[in-house]
Design an enzyme around this catalytic site. Structure first.
Site, PDB file in Angstrom:
ATOM      1  N   ARG A  11       0.846  -1.181   0.000  1.00  0.00           N
ATOM      2  CA  ARG A  11       0.000   0.000   0.000  1.00  0.00           C
ATOM      3  C   ARG A  11       0.888   1.239   0.000  1.00  0.00           C
ATOM      4  O   ARG A  11       2.098   1.149   0.148  1.00  0.00           O
ATOM      5  CB  ARG A  11      -0.949  -0.001   1.203  1.00  0.00           C
ATOM      6  CG  ARG A  11      -0.273  -0.412   2.501  1.00  0.00           C
ATOM      7  CD  ARG A  11      -0.798   0.300   3.686  1.00  0.00           C
ATOM      8  NE  ARG A  11      -0.657   1.736   3.585  1.00  0.00           N
ATOM      9  CZ  ARG A  11       0.496   2.403   3.781  1.00  0.00           C
ATOM     10  NH1 ARG A  11       1.634   1.758   4.044  1.00  0.00           N
ATOM     11  NH2 ARG A  11       0.529   3.712   3.699  1.00  0.00           N
ATOM     12  N   GLY A  12       0.232   2.380  -0.168  1.00  0.00           N
ATOM     13  CA  GLY A  12       0.978   3.612  -0.360  1.00  0.00           C
ATOM     14  C   GLY A  12       1.102   3.864  -1.859  1.00  0.00           C
ATOM     15  O   GLY A  12       1.543   2.977  -2.602  1.00  0.00           O
ATOM     16  N   ARG A  54      -7.321  -0.512  -7.493  1.00  0.00           N
ATOM     17  CA  ARG A  54      -7.569   0.585  -6.558  1.00  0.00           C
ATOM     18  C   ARG A  54      -7.705   1.873  -7.365  1.00  0.00           C
ATOM     19  O   ARG A  54      -6.737   2.317  -7.988  1.00  0.00           O
ATOM     20  CB  ARG A  54      -6.444   0.713  -5.517  1.00  0.00           C
ATOM     21  CG  ARG A  54      -6.306  -0.520  -4.631  1.00  0.00           C
ATOM     22  CD  ARG A  54      -5.608  -0.205  -3.327  1.00  0.00           C
ATOM     23  NE  ARG A  54      -6.442   0.597  -2.451  1.00  0.00           N
ATOM     24  CZ  ARG A  54      -5.999   1.173  -1.331  1.00  0.00           C
ATOM     25  NH1 ARG A  54      -4.743   1.035  -0.975  1.00  0.00           N
ATOM     26  NH2 ARG A  54      -6.812   1.883  -0.585  1.00  0.00           N
ATOM     27  N   GLN A 101      -3.222   2.241   9.935  1.00  0.00           N
ATOM     28  CA  GLN A 101      -1.911   2.314   9.278  1.00  0.00           C
ATOM     29  C   GLN A 101      -0.923   3.160  10.083  1.00  0.00           C
ATOM     30  O   GLN A 101       0.278   2.893  10.069  1.00  0.00           O
ATOM     31  CB  GLN A 101      -2.053   2.894   7.858  1.00  0.00           C
ATOM     32  CG  GLN A 101      -2.809   2.006   6.902  1.00  0.00           C
ATOM     33  CD  GLN A 101      -4.281   2.374   6.808  1.00  0.00           C
ATOM     34  OE1 GLN A 101      -4.880   2.829   7.781  1.00  0.00           O
ATOM     35  NE2 GLN A 101      -4.873   2.173   5.638  1.00  0.00           N
ATOM     36  N   ASP A 145      -2.384  10.518  -2.358  1.00  0.00           N
ATOM     37  CA  ASP A 145      -2.667   9.476  -3.336  1.00  0.00           C
ATOM     38  C   ASP A 145      -3.035  10.055  -4.695  1.00  0.00           C
ATOM     39  O   ASP A 145      -2.938   9.362  -5.705  1.00  0.00           O
ATOM     40  CB  ASP A 145      -3.791   8.573  -2.830  1.00  0.00           C
ATOM     41  CG  ASP A 145      -3.318   7.676  -1.704  1.00  0.00           C
ATOM     42  OD1 ASP A 145      -2.910   6.550  -1.980  1.00  0.00           O
ATOM     43  OD2 ASP A 145      -3.335   8.125  -0.544  1.00  0.00           O
ATOM     44  N   LYS A 164      -5.446   9.464   2.648  1.00  0.00           N
ATOM     45  CA  LYS A 164      -6.171   8.537   3.526  1.00  0.00           C
ATOM     46  C   LYS A 164      -7.272   9.254   4.304  1.00  0.00           C
ATOM     47  O   LYS A 164      -7.088  10.377   4.763  1.00  0.00           O
ATOM     48  CB  LYS A 164      -5.191   7.863   4.489  1.00  0.00           C
ATOM     49  CG  LYS A 164      -5.797   6.831   5.417  1.00  0.00           C
ATOM     50  CD  LYS A 164      -6.549   5.741   4.662  1.00  0.00           C
ATOM     51  CE  LYS A 164      -5.671   5.008   3.668  1.00  0.00           C
ATOM     52  NZ  LYS A 164      -6.442   4.022   2.867  1.00  0.00           N
TER      53      LYS A 164
END
Length: 359
Positions: free
Chosen positions: A44-45, A88, A205, A246, A257
């Protein structure tokens, strides 16, 4: 911390869903395993997802090259790429990496605008791998450049107390991180007093990942639940907020996020600067307004259950967006590998776009 490794045969990913309890690795020899890892947040990221996607396309090309005739192979490869890209929708680095590799493939089989039938998909595999490695190396380099640019904002200041939200560190990139790259640079310069890490519900997270990597590196970190950020600011414990991103639009609206927007509003109310650290690949030059950013809605069980334990009544409706959008007027500056961008973001982001294209 090396969360992504390519050994020419497999992509090895640190399973971030297992942290901080155990460090387990996934050996992906099929692009579908990488897609599943992206979807399930094992990797992720935004930058890390882009790097992983590049390597996934090497695996996809190897599989497609073994199927049918030449045209079928290319059709299959591009179908694989589109499936991977859709895992995603919000993190633009995923689409950016996939489209970059696909553009390379299309260019490799085109001469004077026509399809060169002498070039097979098998002929492109080495080029795809080279491009994936290049994306990885670029991320390493730009993390370091971003860290220095961000630290420059705080030149001459010491004892800094930084609040961050979610994880924008080594686990979210191929390098030292975006927001946490800046934190690491400040720590190395002796300027950092404390990092306050929001827990980042519902998947924690911040608690599981940010505190894990900072603690491992000996960087002072204090964990907060998300609803304690206002208290920390009110008590004068926070000098600045630094987060990752993102997706960033041409007006400077930032998707990050879920919970980031709330932190930005709180920072504005308390007169605390709010910085975003993100590479060029996180900018979406096709969108002006953050209202047009697609927001991923995730499984309700992420909210109603935690580590298999039910925490809400059966049948209760759940709203579970993975991201929110912070309007540009709440953003003090955007830290990039090419320097720090300030308002008017429409102009400064346009200059960044032009400079990178020229390079």
């Amino acid at each position: 911390m090396n969360s992504i490794e390519w050994n020419r045969q497999a992509l090895i990913l640190l399973d971030q869903t297992k942290l901080p309890v155990s460090e387990e690795y996934i050996h992906c020899t099929d692009w579908r395993q990488v897609a599943e890892a992206i979807k399930m947040l094992r990797v992720r990221g935004a930058p890390a997802i882009g790097v992983a996607a590049g390597y996934a396309l090497v695996l996809a090309a190897r599989e497609a090259a073994a199927q049918g005739d030449r045209d079928e192979q290319f059709t299959t490869f591009f179908e694989f790429a589109n499936t991977l890209k859709a895992t995603r929708p919000t993190a633009i680095n995923l689409a950016w990496a996939v489209e970059r590799v696909c553009a390379l493939v299309r260019t490799s089989v085109t001469i004077d605008g026509h399809d060169d039938q002498t070039v097979s998909l098998a002929d492109c595999i080495d080029r795809i791998e080279e491009e994936a490695i290049a994306i990885n190396k670029e991320d390493l380099a730009l993390n370091s450049a971003m860290a220095k640019a961000g630290a420059g904002i705080f030149e001459g200041r010491r004892g800094l107390r930084i609040l961050t939200h979610c994880n924008a560190g080594a686990l979210a990139t191929a390098g030292i991180g975006t927001a946490l790259g800046v934190v690491r640079e400040l720590h190395a310069n002796g300027q950092l007093s404390m990092v306050y890490a929001d827990e980042t519900r519902p998947l924690l997270q911040g608690a599981r990942l940010t505190t894990f990597e900072l603690h491992q590196d000996g960087i002072p970190v204090t964990l907060l639940t998300d609803n304690m950020a206002a208290y920390a600011m009110q008590q004068g414990l926070i000098d600045a907020v630094i987060v990752g991103a993102d997706r960033i639009t041409t007006e400077g609206d930032v998707a990050n996020k879920i919970g980031t927007y709330g932190v930005a509003v709180l920072a504005k109310a308390h007169g605390i600067p709010f910085y975003v650290a993100a590479p060029y690949s996180t900018f979406d030059f096709t969108l002006a307004s953050g209202k047009d950013i697609p927001i991923e809605i995730r499984d309700s069980r992420e909210v109603t259950h935690f580590q298999g334990c039910q925490t809400a009544p059966d049948g209760v409706p759940v709203l579970n967006p993975a991201f929110d959008v912070t309007p540009h007027e709440y953003v003090s500056a955007i830290i990039t590998e090419a320097g720090v961008l300030y308002p008017d973001y429409t102009k400064s982001i346009a200059r960044l776009h032009k400079e990178v294209q020229e390079r």
